[in-house]
Design an enzyme around this catalytic site. Structure first.
Site, PDB file in Angstrom:
ATOM      1  N   ASP A 281     115.779  49.685  46.411  1.00  0.00           N
ATOM      2  CA  ASP A 281     115.575  49.792  44.784  1.00  0.00           C
ATOM      3  C   ASP A 281     114.585  48.526  44.620  1.00  0.00           C
ATOM      4  O   ASP A 281     114.478  47.714  45.183  1.00  0.00           O
ATOM      5  CB  ASP A 281     116.878  49.508  44.194  1.00  0.00           C
ATOM      6  CG  ASP A 281     117.667  50.800  44.404  1.00  0.00           C
ATOM      7  OD1 ASP A 281     116.960  52.006  44.656  1.00  0.00           O
ATOM      8  OD2 ASP A 281     119.089  50.698  44.274  1.00  0.00           O
TER       9      ASP A 281
ATOM     10  N   CYS B 111      66.324  87.175  59.035  1.00  0.00           N
ATOM     11  CA  CYS B 111      67.008  87.953  60.074  1.00  0.00           C
ATOM     12  C   CYS B 111      67.990  88.584  59.075  1.00  0.00           C
ATOM     13  O   CYS B 111      68.648  87.508  58.417  1.00  0.00           O
ATOM     14  CB  CYS B 111      67.678  86.868  61.218  1.00  0.00           C
ATOM     15  SG  CYS B 111      68.581  87.662  62.235  1.00  0.00           S
TER      16      CYS B 111
ATOM     17  N   CYS C  24      66.594  88.405  64.256  1.00  0.00           N
ATOM     18  CA  CYS C  24      65.541  87.480  64.822  1.00  0.00           C
ATOM     19  C   CYS C  24      65.889  87.440  66.262  1.00  0.00           C
ATOM     20  O   CYS C  24      66.619  88.034  66.946  1.00  0.00           O
ATOM     21  CB  CYS C  24      65.938  86.194  64.196  1.00  0.00           C
ATOM     22  SG  CYS C  24      67.631  85.398  64.732  1.00  0.00           S
TER      23      CYS C  24
HETATM   24 ZN   LIG Z   1      69.405  85.918  63.534  1.00  0.00          ZN
END
Ligand SMILES: [Zn+2]
Ligand SMILES: *[C@@H]1O[C@H](CO)[C@@H](O)[C@H](O)[C@H]1NC(C)=O
Ligand SMILES: *[C@@H]1O[C@H](CO)[C@@H](O)[C@H](O)[C@H]1NC(C)=O
Length: 542
Positions: free
Chosen positions: A357, A121, A21
Site C-alpha cells: 500500500d 507492373c 515486370c
Molecule cells: Zn512486378
C-alpha cells in the site's frame, strides 16, 4: 544467363503481354536463383525477350522466308510478347552477335522495349521495379541510422497492400490456363513471393549501406518496410461478397481487408467466380506503390531486481483517480526513469511480486520486480554498466533503492509470478490497543503457529477484486512491547494475507483477528514489509 527452361516460354510470353515486370515473370517461372533478381531489371527484361524470340527463331526457321516483313508497329507490340509471326529482321536485332544497321523496325522495337521497361507492373505495382533500388536502400539505412539503434543483425520485414494477393491470383489464373494446356506441372505455392524476391534484392544492399551488418531472416531488430497503393484498394472489395465470413471487423484494424483475410477468401473462391468479378490479367495501374515511413522495432528487453521503499506516501504505480493524479510520483516511475533513458526504450511494463500500500514501507532485501522495456534502442550492457545504472537509481531519490538489478529473459520473468501464493512474506506492524495491555498480556501471541484466517475480500479493495472468502495462513508471530497502548507485531505469513484487516478485523470480515485474540479494539498505525521470500531474481553478490 537466366535459369529458364523451355517450358517457361509460354508463361513468359503471356505475362509479358499482360504487363508483368521482368522480376514478376521470374517469380511465376519459379526461378529461385537469387542472383537472377538482383541483376538490373532492364537486363532481365532484355534476356527474357531474347529468350522467347530465340524460340520463335527455332520454331519458324522454315516459315521465316515466306513471312511478311511489313508488319506495322501495332503488330510489333504483340510480336515481341506473344505471337510467333515475328519478322526475321527484328529477331536478328535481339541477338547480341548481330550488329545490324538501324532500320525503322529496330527503332520501333526499341520503343517497344523502352515501353515494357517503363511500364508499371500489374502484379507488384512497382515494388520489384523502382521501389527496390538504391533510393529505397538509402532510405532504409538512413532510418536505421537516425534512431541510433545498437544491434548485431537486422531482419527486413515487408508489409504489402493486400490487393497484391488478388492481383497475384489473377495473374496465376492467367498462366494457369497455359500451364494446363501445355501439361506443365506448376503449383501456385511454387511461385516465388513478392516479399521473398524483394528481400533477395534488398538485403545485401541494405547490409552494405549499413557498413556490413548482417541482414538475416530472424533477428531481435526488425526494420519494417511498408507499401500502400490507395489507387487499387478497392481491388479486394468483391471478396467481401464472395466470403463474408472472412471479413469480420476487428478492434485495432482500420480495414477488414487484411492480408490474412484476403488470402483466406482467395483460398475459398472458385476460379470461375473469381474470373467473373475480377479482370484477368489485372488492369494496368497508373501509379506505383507509396512507400510509408520505415518502422524500426527492437524486441523487448527484460530487466529485474528488488526494490526497497522507504517512504509512507509513495504508491507503487501512478495513482490516478478520475483522471487526476493523487501523488506526484510512484515506485515504478522512480525506478523506470533511469532505466528507460539508459536503454533508450519507448516505454515499459512493470510487474512485481505482490505490491504494498501507499503507506507501507518495503525494507529488508526488498520486493522482486521485473520490467519489460519496449523497443529498446540499446540493450547490451556489461555487469559494471548495470551496477552503474543501479547506483544512478539509488542516488536519484531517497524514497527507493534497488538491488540485484539484472537483464533477464522473458521466460525467467514468469518465475516471479509462479507459485506466488505459496511464498511467504514477513512484516512488522505497529499496533495500537484500545485497552491498556501489560507486557505479559501479549506474549501468548509469540506461541501461535500456523493460524488459518478466513478473509473476505477487504472493503477497501472490493472495487477491484471479486468478493470471495480466502484462506490464508499466518505461520508465526512475535511481539515487542512499547507501552500500554502500543507494541510491535512481527508476522510471517502466506503471501496474499491482508495484514491490516487481520489487525482491525475489517468489521468482522477477517476471522480470527487481533481484536478477538486480545479482546480489545486494535488498530494498525504503521506497516513495513520486512521480506518477500521469492528466490527470484537471483541475488547478485556486491
Ligand atoms: Zn512486378
Ligand atoms: C504488459 O504486461 C502484461 C502482463 O504480462 C501484458 O498482458 C501486456 O500486454 C503488457 N503490455 C505491453 C504494452 O507490452
Ligand atoms: C543500491 O541500494 C541497495 C539498497 O540499499 C544496495 O544494496 C545496493 O548495493 C546499492 N547499489 C549501488 C550500486 O549503489
Amino acid at each position: 544467363m537466366l535459369p529458364l527452361r523451355e517450358k517457361d516460354k509460354p508463361i513468359i510470353r503471356k505475362l509479358l503481354s499482360a504487363g508483368c515486370c521482368a522480376r514478376c515473370i521470374l517469380r511465376f517461372c519459379c526461378v529461385s536463383v537469387q542472383a537472377a533478381y538482383r541483376q538490373p531489371q532492364e537486363q532481365t527484361l532484355e534476356e527474357l525477350q531474347a529468350f522467347i524470340v530465340d524460340e520463335e527463331n527455332g520454331k519458324c526457321q522454315d516459315c521465316a522466308a515466306t513471312e511478311s516483313t511489313g508488319t506495322n508497329d501495332k503488330s510489333h507490340d504483340a510480336a515481341l510478347s506473344e505471337t510467333s509471326e515475328d519478322p526475321p529482321s527484328k529477331r536478328a536485332k535481339l541477338e547480341p552477335s548481330v550488329s545490324a544497321t538501324k532500320s525503322e523496325e529496330d527503332s520501333a522495337a526499341l520503343v517497344k522495349q523502352k515501353d515494357e521497361e517503363s511500364r508499371l507492373c500489374v502484379v507488384c505495382l512497382g515494388i520489384l521495379q523502382e521501389l527496390c533500388g538504391t533510393i529505397q536502400v538509402i532510405k532504409i539505412a538512413e532510418a536505421v541510422k537516425a534512431e541510433k539503434y545498437e544491434f548485431d543483425s537486422l531482419v527486413l520485414s515487408l508489409s504489402l497492400p493486400a490487393q497484391l494477393c488478388v492481383r497475384e491470383h489473377s495473374c496465376w489464373l492467367h498462366v494457369k490456363e497455359e500451364v494446363r494446356a501445355k501439361g506443365l506441372v506448376l503449383d501456385k505455392d511454387d511461385v516465388i513471393q513478392v516479399k521473398e524476391a524483394f528481400k533477395w534484392i534488398m538485403q545485401g544492399q541494405v547490409a552494405k549501406e549499413l557498413g556490413g551488418v548482417a541482414v538475416v531472416t530472424k533477428s531481435a531488430f526488425e526494420v519494417g518496410v511498408e507499401f500502400t497503393h490507395p489507387e487499387t484498394d478497392t481491388d479486394c472489395h468483391f471478396l467481401a461478397t464472395t466470403c463474408p465470413d472472412c471479413f469480420k471487423p476487428t478492434k485495432n484494424k482500420q480495414s477488414v481487408f487484411t492480408r490474412m483475410a484476403v488470402v483466406k477468401a482467395l483460398e475459398k473462391i472458385s476460379d470461375a467466380r473469381f474470373l467473373k468479378h475480377y479482370p484477368c490479367p489485372p488492369t494496368q495501374p497508373t501509379s506505383s506503390c507509396t512507400p510509408q515511413d520505415i518502422q524500426c522495432l527492437h524486441v523487448s528487453v527484460f530487466i529485474a531486481g528488488r526494490y526497497n521503499k522507504f517512504c509512507r506516501s509513495l504508491p507503487q504505480t501512478p495513482w490516478v483517480i478520475d483522471g487526476e493524479r493523487r501523488m506526484e510520483s510512484s515506485v515504478e516511475e522512480l525506478i523506470a526513469a533511469p532505466i528507460l533513458s539508459t536503454f533508450r526504450a519507448d516505454g515499459f511494463n512493470f510487474s512485481s511480486s505482490g505490491r504494498e500500500d501507499v503507506d507501507v514501507r518495503t525494507l529488508g532485501n526488498g520486493r522482486p520486480f521485473a520490467m519489460e522495456l519496449l523497443n529498446p534502442h540499446r540493450c547490451r550492457f556489461s555487469t559494471a554498466e548495470i551496477k552503474q545504472l543501479q547506483e544512478t537509481i539509488n542516488k536519484s531519490s531517497d524514497k527507493i533503492r534497488v538491488r540485484d538489478l539484472q537483464i533477464v529473459t522473458r521466460e525467467a520473468m514468469s518465475r516471479m509470478k509462479e507459485g506466488e501464493e505459496e511464498k511467504t512474506k514477513s512484516y512488522t506492524a505497529l499496533i495500537w490497543t484500545q485497552k491498556p495491555v501489560q507486557r505479559e498480556d501479549i506474549t501468548f501471541i509469540d506461541d501461535i503457529k500456523d493460524l488459518t484466517l478466513d478473509q473476505k475480500t477487504p472493503l477497501r479493495v472490493l472495487h477491484r477484486r471479486a468478493l470471495a472468502v480466502r484462506q490464508r495462513v499466518i505461520h508465526s508471530m512475535n511481539t515487542r512491547y512499547v507501552d500500554p497502548h502500543h507494541f510491535y507485531l512481527g508476522l510471517k505469513t502466506q503471501a496474499g494475507t491482508y495484514i491490516k484487516e487481520f489487525v482491525h478485523g475489517d468489521f468482522g470480515r477477517t476471522k480470527p483477528n487481533l481484536c478477538q485474540l486480545l479482546k480489545t479494539d486494535t488498530d494498525i498505525l504503521e506497516l513495513d514489509v520486512e521480506s518477500v521470500d521469492v528466490d527470484w531474481p537471483p541475488a547478485i553478490p556486491e
